[in-house]
Write a protein that holds these residues in place. Structure first.
Motif, PDB file in Angstrom:
ATOM      1  N   GLY A  84      14.648 -12.408  -3.037  1.00 35.98           N
ATOM      2  CA  GLY A  84      15.407 -11.922  -1.923  1.00 35.98           C
ATOM      3  C   GLY A  84      15.337 -10.440  -1.382  1.00 35.98           C
ATOM      4  N   MET A  85      14.115  -9.859  -1.778  1.00 41.11           N
ATOM      5  CA  MET A  85      13.821  -8.473  -1.609  1.00 41.11           C
ATOM      6  C   MET A  85      13.017  -8.473  -0.290  1.00 41.11           C
ATOM      7  SD  MET A  85      12.694  -7.491  -5.365  1.00 41.11           S
ATOM      8  CE  MET A  85      12.764  -5.700  -5.623  1.00 41.11           C
ATOM      9  N   GLU A  86      13.810  -8.571   0.918  1.00 43.47           N
ATOM     10  CA  GLU A  86      13.169  -8.698   2.119  1.00 43.47           C
ATOM     11  C   GLU A  86      12.500  -7.452   2.338  1.00 43.47           C
ATOM     12  OE1 GLU A  86      12.361 -10.320   5.718  1.00 43.47           O
ATOM     13  OE2 GLU A  86      13.307 -11.389   4.026  1.00 43.47           O
ATOM     14  N   ASP A  87      13.020  -6.287   2.335  1.00 42.40           N
ATOM     15  CA  ASP A  87      12.333  -4.877   2.887  1.00 42.40           C
ATOM     16  C   ASP A  87      11.027  -4.945   1.981  1.00 42.40           C
ATOM     17  OD1 ASP A  87      14.375  -4.512   4.680  1.00 42.40           O
ATOM     18  OD2 ASP A  87      15.426  -3.220   3.379  1.00 42.40           O
ATOM     19  N   GLU A  88      10.973  -5.074   0.734  1.00 42.07           N
ATOM     20  CA  GLU A  88       9.869  -4.834   0.017  1.00 42.07           C
ATOM     21  C   GLU A  88       8.745  -5.878   0.301  1.00 42.07           C
ATOM     22  OE1 GLU A  88      12.830  -4.977  -1.136  1.00 42.07           O
ATOM     23  OE2 GLU A  88      13.267  -3.200  -2.588  1.00 42.07           O
ATOM     24  N   CYS A  89       9.267  -7.189   0.565  1.00 43.30           N
ATOM     25  CA  CYS A  89       8.466  -8.259   0.877  1.00 43.30           C
ATOM     26  C   CYS A  89       7.603  -7.959   2.519  1.00 43.30           C
ATOM     27  CB  CYS A  89       9.349  -9.412   1.122  1.00 43.30           C
ATOM     28  SG  CYS A  89       8.198 -10.935   1.500  1.00 43.30           S
ATOM     29  N   GLN A  90       8.546  -7.280   3.256  1.00 45.25           N
ATOM     30  CA  GLN A  90       8.011  -7.166   4.798  1.00 45.25           C
ATOM     31  C   GLN A  90       6.900  -6.141   4.281  1.00 45.25           C
ATOM     32  OE1 GLN A  90       8.193  -8.411   7.315  1.00 45.25           O
ATOM     33  NE2 GLN A  90       9.799  -9.800   7.423  1.00 45.25           N
ATOM     34  N   LYS A  91       7.149  -5.102   3.474  1.00 44.56           N
ATOM     35  CA  LYS A  91       6.097  -4.017   3.328  1.00 44.56           C
ATOM     36  C   LYS A  91       4.886  -4.616   2.749  1.00 44.56           C
ATOM     37  CE  LYS A  91       5.416   0.522   1.162  1.00 44.56           C
ATOM     38  NZ  LYS A  91       4.105   0.288   1.108  1.00 44.56           N
ATOM     39  N   ARG A  92       4.852  -5.271   1.779  1.00 41.20           N
ATOM     40  CA  ARG A  92       3.740  -5.818   1.177  1.00 41.20           C
ATOM     41  C   ARG A  92       2.960  -6.593   2.129  1.00 41.20           C
ATOM     42  NH1 ARG A  92       2.631  -6.518  -4.201  1.00 41.20           N
ATOM     43  NH2 ARG A  92       4.024  -4.522  -4.418  1.00 41.20           N
ATOM     44  N   ALA A  93       3.855  -7.352   2.825  1.00 38.74           N
ATOM     45  CA  ALA A  93       3.081  -8.485   4.206  1.00 38.74           C
ATOM     46  C   ALA A  93       2.226  -7.221   5.020  1.00 38.74           C
ATOM     47  CB  ALA A  93       4.199  -9.199   4.633  1.00 38.74           C
ATOM     48  N   ALA A  94       3.002  -6.177   5.390  1.00 37.45           N
ATOM     49  CA  ALA A  94       2.392  -5.554   6.178  1.00 37.45           C
ATOM     50  C   ALA A  94       1.026  -4.545   5.636  1.00 37.45           C
ATOM     51  CB  ALA A  94       3.353  -4.168   6.719  1.00 37.45           C
ATOM     52  N   ASP A  95       1.098  -4.343   4.446  1.00 40.98           N
ATOM     53  CA  ASP A  95      -0.136  -3.880   3.577  1.00 40.98           C
ATOM     54  C   ASP A  95      -1.177  -4.694   3.778  1.00 40.98           C
ATOM     55  OD1 ASP A  95       1.427  -1.583   3.134  1.00 40.98           O
ATOM     56  OD2 ASP A  95       1.805  -2.266   1.070  1.00 40.98           O
ATOM     57  N   ILE A  96      -0.950  -6.036   3.372  1.00 38.02           N
ATOM     58  CA  ILE A  96      -1.818  -7.145   3.131  1.00 38.02           C
ATOM     59  C   ILE A  96      -2.438  -7.415   4.719  1.00 38.02           C
ATOM     60  CG2 ILE A  96      -2.209  -9.468   3.125  1.00 38.02           C
ATOM     61  CD1 ILE A  96      -0.128  -9.554   0.860  1.00 38.02           C
ATOM     62  N   ALA A  97      -1.439  -7.330   5.819  1.00 37.09           N
ATOM     63  CA  ALA A  97      -2.120  -7.412   7.145  1.00 37.09           C
ATOM     64  C   ALA A  97      -3.079  -6.345   7.485  1.00 37.09           C
ATOM     65  CB  ALA A  97      -0.870  -7.588   8.155  1.00 37.09           C
ATOM     66  N   ALA A  98      -2.901  -5.121   7.107  1.00 35.62           N
ATOM     67  CA  ALA A  98      -3.593  -3.902   7.482  1.00 35.62           C
ATOM     68  C   ALA A  98      -4.760  -4.082   6.800  1.00 35.62           C
ATOM     69  CB  ALA A  98      -2.883  -2.900   6.973  1.00 35.62           C
ATOM     70  N   SER A  99      -4.798  -4.913   5.734  1.00 34.38           N
ATOM     71  CA  SER A  99      -6.321  -4.933   4.937  1.00 34.38           C
ATOM     72  C   SER A  99      -7.310  -5.820   5.475  1.00 34.38           C
ATOM     73  CB  SER A  99      -6.028  -5.332   3.402  1.00 34.38           C
ATOM     74  OG  SER A  99      -5.208  -4.363   2.841  1.00 34.38           O
ATOM     75  N   LEU A 100      -6.807  -6.734   6.486  1.00 36.15           N
ATOM     76  CA  LEU A 100      -7.621  -7.775   7.193  1.00 36.15           C
ATOM     77  C   LEU A 100      -8.488  -7.095   8.101  1.00 36.15           C
ATOM     78  CD1 LEU A 100      -4.956 -10.803   7.386  1.00 36.15           C
ATOM     79  CD2 LEU A 100      -6.856 -10.593   5.804  1.00 36.15           C
ATOM     80  N   PRO A 101      -9.564  -7.778   8.574  1.00 34.22           N
ATOM     81  CA  PRO A 101     -10.253  -7.009   9.493  1.00 34.22           C
ATOM     82  C   PRO A 101      -9.821  -7.346  11.057  1.00 34.22           C
ATOM     83  CG  PRO A 101     -11.515  -8.811   8.431  1.00 34.22           C
ATOM     84  CD  PRO A 101     -10.224  -8.827   7.778  1.00 34.22           C
ATOM     85  N   PRO A 102     -10.110  -6.615  11.754  1.00 31.17           N
ATOM     86  CA  PRO A 102      -9.373  -6.762  13.238  1.00 31.17           C
ATOM     87  C   PRO A 102      -9.925  -8.044  13.843  1.00 31.17           C
ATOM     88  CG  PRO A 102     -10.312  -4.426  12.949  1.00 31.17           C
ATOM     89  CD  PRO A 102     -10.784  -5.323  11.858  1.00 31.17           C
ATOM     90  N   GLY A 103      -8.934  -8.725  14.520  1.00 33.44           N
ATOM     91  CA  GLY A 103      -9.298  -9.889  15.010  1.00 33.44           C
ATOM     92  C   GLY A 103      -8.905 -11.060  14.086  1.00 33.44           C
ATOM     93  N   SER A 104      -8.617 -11.005  12.973  1.00 30.21           N
ATOM     94  CA  SER A 104      -7.958 -11.817  12.063  1.00 30.21           C
ATOM     95  C   SER A 104      -6.566 -11.646  11.880  1.00 30.21           C
ATOM     96  CB  SER A 104      -8.902 -11.923  10.806  1.00 30.21           C
ATOM     97  OG  SER A 104      -8.693 -10.907   9.942  1.00 30.21           O
TER      98      SER A 104
END
Length: 105
Positions: A84-104
């Motif tokens: 139930g740690m929504e803010d922390e989950c969203q931050k981790r998801a943003a970090d993961i998305a930023a690690s993906l190459p552009p276009g993916s």
């Protein structure tokens, strides 16, 4: 009959009624990372001798390693989501998305 109702109540309490925004975002990221490993993602740009990319769209060893690291981070984010740690989950998801190459993303 009472025990049946009790079991139903326990199952209902243990099952989330509605997936939150982080749950869906994590599912989308998991699909993206999985597709990259199956050759469905964008080719890694750069020198194939340096990056290990063949340019064919198939995941190279360096890409597979990075994706394994991303999947580990994704599993941690899923734990935050379950807790139930929504803010922390969203931050981790943003970090993961930023690690993906552009276009993916």
């Amino acid at each position: 009959m009472k025990s049946f109702i009790l079991v139903l109540a326990i199952v209902a309490a243990a099952t989330p009624a509605v997936a939150g925004p982080c749950t869906q975002r994590l599912a989308d990221l998991e699909k993206t990372i999985g597709a990259r490993n199956e050759g469905g993602g964008p080719a890694i740009e750069g020198n194939p001798a340096v990056s290990g990319s063949t340019g064919s769209g198939a995941a190279a060893p360096a890409t597979q390693r990075r994706d394994m690291d991303l999947m580990a981070a994704l599993n941690e984010a899923k734990g935050l989501d379950r807790a139930g740690m929504e803010d922390e989950c969203q931050k981790r998801a943003a970090d993961i998305a930023a690690s993906l190459p552009p276009g993916s993303r």
